[in-house]
Enzyme design. Structure first.
Site, PDB file in Angstrom:
ATOM      1  CD  GLU A  53      12.152  24.837  27.295  1.00 48.86           C
ATOM      2  OE1 GLU A  53      12.027  25.413  25.899  1.00 48.86           O
ATOM      3  OE2 GLU A  53      13.097  24.646  28.024  1.00 48.86           O
ATOM      4  CD  GLU A 362      13.820  31.744  32.877  1.00 46.14           C
ATOM      5  OE1 GLU A 362      14.600  30.901  32.914  1.00 46.14           O
ATOM      6  OE2 GLU A 362      13.832  32.595  31.143  1.00 46.14           O
TER       7      GLU A 362
END
Length: 815
Positions: A53, A362
């Site tokens: 990321e 998420e």
């Protein structure tokens, strides 16, 4: 490789030498038994991978090898950030007659009569390396009397590399290139483009690359990519993380189609989640190329129409689904498809092959609702569209990522894998060594997509933190029939812009190193078998020597998290005395606080606003009472207790995780993690009488005389000896892993049933102190060592077979 015949010599060679090396004369005896004849559970060949990321400048200024910062002049609308003029050179923006529609600005440079130059500082310096050739490219137009020379200049002004730019600048945009051979070293060099005469030119997309990993154009920094390659990752999850979702608007999300093609056509976007703009130079194609170069299977995380702060209604979701399918076609389609042809035009005719996709990041949480809006419906629509076109695709779904240790799939739609996330303490990971032993095998398989010790890790990441992770990984290996994949997070941090800690690879412009967690990831990945073997005596507790967790002297206070609240009428009772708290005299550590009568009000959206009382208590116990009201915001109320300093304190978080949980959160050395959670919610506009009682490590909290939390503080570490074993059917090796989190050595007496190995390779990651870390100044403080030996004796005749040093991971390959 020594051949040790005598049993006493063998004991001295392995056990005595290690004990003397560690400075110990005695060791506790532990007996283990390994059944090599057992079939065991199959270990997933995809078990260990990596998760990338763009956080902490992991891409621009990190893995992405571009050396020019703000190459397209888009980082700041008001000024050319990270650029400056020299010798009287003038700089200004223009929005007229730009290079293409991807650009919002170009830089107009006015060179004075005597000449001048423009300077770029790079990402906290440009690493000039003697013998390396640097490739420059830029676009320019205008009028110039004279020539341009590109240079790398040291901090002291020495020209380390230079090249005159060939070709004439005209009234139309033109691309210029040059190669510069560097003749000196400086990790903080600057790029300079100088003119020897007057001129006014417009310039854009100034790019400078060093040699890259595997020589890829628009490629990756060699040392950082090699650290990834050395992990032998089976898969690579990308591009996030919160980076997938973006923040505030969908334009700040990762949109794959904007990240492919020539760099001058990439618009870039605001990486608002992590606080800086990204060029998207490391784009969808580069991620796929990197995965291929690493020998890793790409795992793409697709946006489901949700960003931090908003979402596209499910009824209008089709464009997001189409975008996902287009990405898959780019990766998997042949050259006769629209996006397969685009991939071929970008230099890769053969499909990359995405076989794993995660639907959302998420996005299946109980709260806040905007991050999970109707996730079940979104999941079904994406899943069915993907499988309709790619029926063999492995689908991963989201489950609760915070506020629970036992997330479950609650959607009435089958899913192959669910993505679990755990950021916890070393003790939590050790305590969950057997977490998956009793996992219901009829439920979806598990991908532990993000996990790391984030509390009790020291400064950059200690060996104690790494050992906690190793224990958890051993438990995942033992249950890899259900835990199919796992990836540590995050990977990278540029030490000049640390937004998250810890991270397993740290770097600056010139240096990089792996933390102990990196070495654990590498060792576990290199030494994973094909099936687990049962071990009797797999866990041996060691008396925990950690003292009380409550600091001897501490303070109390109040706080909020992205929430506005008012606090009043605080009282503190300790040592038989009750004091009225001066709310207006509290120290404001974070947030925006205002006096409200005799109370205190926090009015900002700060994450972790705190105000701390002046009284410093020295007592075994105390009671803190305060009236509190949530005024607005996303969460609830925070009571700060056991405050020792800004890096060591506790929260009673009443309404955390989107106002869904009551929790005790412990912050140790700057890392915060929950040690206890229970469902709970705070009403907006309602006054609560909050009572917090602390007695030693016991903590209780009441709201309006109703007990809502009662628990004990938990140590961040846990002392014990943990063992696991596996068989590699490809090599025939039996692999034993032993973690000792205690501060004394342990003698391991082993009995191996069904195997009689005589050749051994012993790999050790250890330190005299559990707090030991690596750093730029000492990058090899905690690194693995390897020894080999052979014998004609059986393992049982050699006992103690090995000594497990304190604070160590020991891996023994038996042949």
């Amino acid at each position: 490789m020594p051949n040790v015949e005598n049993i006493f010599a063998m004991r001295y060679y392995i056990a005595g030498l290690l004990m003397l090396l560690c400075g110990y004369m005695y060791a506790q005896q532990v007996n283990i038994s390994i059944d090599a004849t057992a079939q065991g559970r199959e270990i997933s060949p995809m078990l260990y991978g990596i998760f990338f990321e763009d956080i902490n400048h992991a891409a621009d200024g990190g893995l992405y090898a571009e050396l020019i910062r703000n190459r397209s002049f888009e980082d700041d609308d008001a000024q050319p950030a990270y650029w400056s003029g020299e010798g009287g050179t003038g700089l200004m923006f223009t929005k007229a007659s730009l290079l293409n529609d991807a650009q919002r600005h170009a830089l107009v440079v006015t060179f004075p009569k005597q000449g001048g130059g423009i300077v770029n500082e790079g990402f906290w310096g440009i690493n000039a390396v003697e013998g390396d050739t640097y490739r420059l490219s830029f676009f320019a137009k205008g009028k110039l009397k004279g020539t341009l020379t590109a240079m790398l200049v040291s901090q002291g002004g020495e020209v380390l590399a230079s090249q005159t730019i060939s070709g004439k600048i005209t009234s139309k945009w033109k691309k210029f290139t040059a190669d510069m051979l560097c003749k000196g070293n400086d990790p903080h060099a600057r790029f300079v483009l100088r003119s020897n005469g007057f001129g006014i030119i417009a310039i854009d997309v100034v790019s400078l690359f060093p040699p890259t990993f595997k020589g890829r154009e628009n490629g990756c920094r060699r040392d950082l990519a090699q650290l990834l390659a050395d992990l032998h990752p089976r898969f690579m999850r990308f591009p996030g993380g919160c980076f997938v979702e973006g923040q505030d608007t969908p334009d700040n999300a990762f949109r794959w189609h904007r990240t492919v093609g020539p760099i001058e056509t990439r618009v870039g976007h605001e990486n608002k989640n992590w606080g800086y703009r990204t060029s998207d130079g490391l784009g969808f194609h580069e991620y796929l190329q990197l995965a291929e170069d690493l020998g890793a299977t790409p795992l793409y995380v697709t946006n489901v129409g949700i960003w931090h702060g908003g979402f596209t209604p499910v009824e209008e979701l089709q464009p997001w689904i189409d975008e996902c399918l287009a990405a898959l076609e780019y990766a998997n389609g042949d050259i006769h498809t629209k996006y397969g042809a685009m991939r071929a035009a970008n230099g890769h005719p053969e499909p990359f092959g995405i076989h794993y996709i995660e639907i959302g990041n998420e996005n299946n949480q109980p709260s806040p609702p905007e991050l999970s809006d109707r996730y079940g419906e979104r999941f079904k629509l994406f899943k069915r569209a993907i499988l309709d076109k790619y029926p063999d695709m492995h689908i991963i779904g989201d489950v609760d990522a915070w506020g629970t240790d036992s997330p479950v799939w609650t959607i009435d739609e089958p899913v192959e894998l669910v993505d679990e996330h755990y950021y916890r303490t070393p003790g939590w990971f050790a305590d969950n060594f057997r977490k998956y032993d009793s996992y219901d095998r009829t439920k979806p398989a598990v991908y532990v997509g993000e996990y790391a010790v984030t509390q009790g890790f020291g400064t950059t990441g200690s060996i104690n933190a790494a050992l906690g992770e190793a224990i958890y990984m051993m438990g995942m290996e033992n249950n890899s029939d259900i835990v199919r994949m796992a990836s540590y997070a995050p990977i990278f941090v540029n030490e000049n812009d640390q937004k998250w800690k810890p991270d397993m690879i740290r770097f600056n412009s010139a240096q990089s190193f792996g933390t102990p967690s990196y070495h654990v990831q590498k060792l576990m990945s290199h030494n994973v078998g094909t099936r687990s073997l049962p071990v009797e005596g797999a866990y041996t507790p060691i008396a925990d020597r950690q003292g009380p967790l409550k600091p001897e002297v501490c303070q109390v206070g109040v706080g909020t998290y992205t929430t506005q609240a008012t606090f009043e009428k605080g009282t503190l009772t300790y040592n038989g005395v009750t004091l009225t708290q001066d709310m207006n005299g509290m120290e404001h550590l974070a947030g925006t606080w205002q006096q409200e009568g005799g109370g205190l009000r926090q009015i900002s959206d700060a994450t972790g606003a705190m105000a701390i009382g002046a009284v410093k208590m020295k007592s075994d116990g105390y009671t803190y009472r305060v009236r509190a009201r949530k005024d607005s915001g996303n969460e609830g109320l925070i009571i700060v207790f056991n405050y020792a300093d800004k890096d060591n304190y506790c929260w009673m978080n009443l309404g955390g995780w989107g106002n869904s949980q009551f929790a005790i959160e412990q912050t140790v050395s700057g890392g915060r993690a929950p040690s206890y959670t229970t469902p709970g919610r705070i009403e907006t506009g309602r006054w609560y009488d909050v009572r917090l009682e602390v007695l030693g490590d016991s903590v209780s909290c009441w709201l309006d005389d109703t007990l809502v939390v009662a628990s004990r503080l938990k140590p961040t570490s846990h002392s014990g000896l943990y063992c696991s074993a596996s068989k590699d059917d490809k090599t025939g090796d039996l692999i034993l892993k032993v973690v000792n989190t205690g501060d004394m050595p342990m003698d391991i007496n082993a009995d191996i049933k069904g195997a009689d190995p005589r050749d051994f390779e012993i790999i050790r990651l250890m330190s005299d102190s559990g707090d030991s870390e690596n750093s730029m100044d000492n990058p090899y403080n905690v690194v693995p060592t390897t020894d080999t030996f052979s014998t004609t004796r059986s393992v049982s005749q050699m006992n103690p077979f090995i000594v497990s040093p304190p604070h160590s991971l020991v891996i023994v390959r038996c042949r």
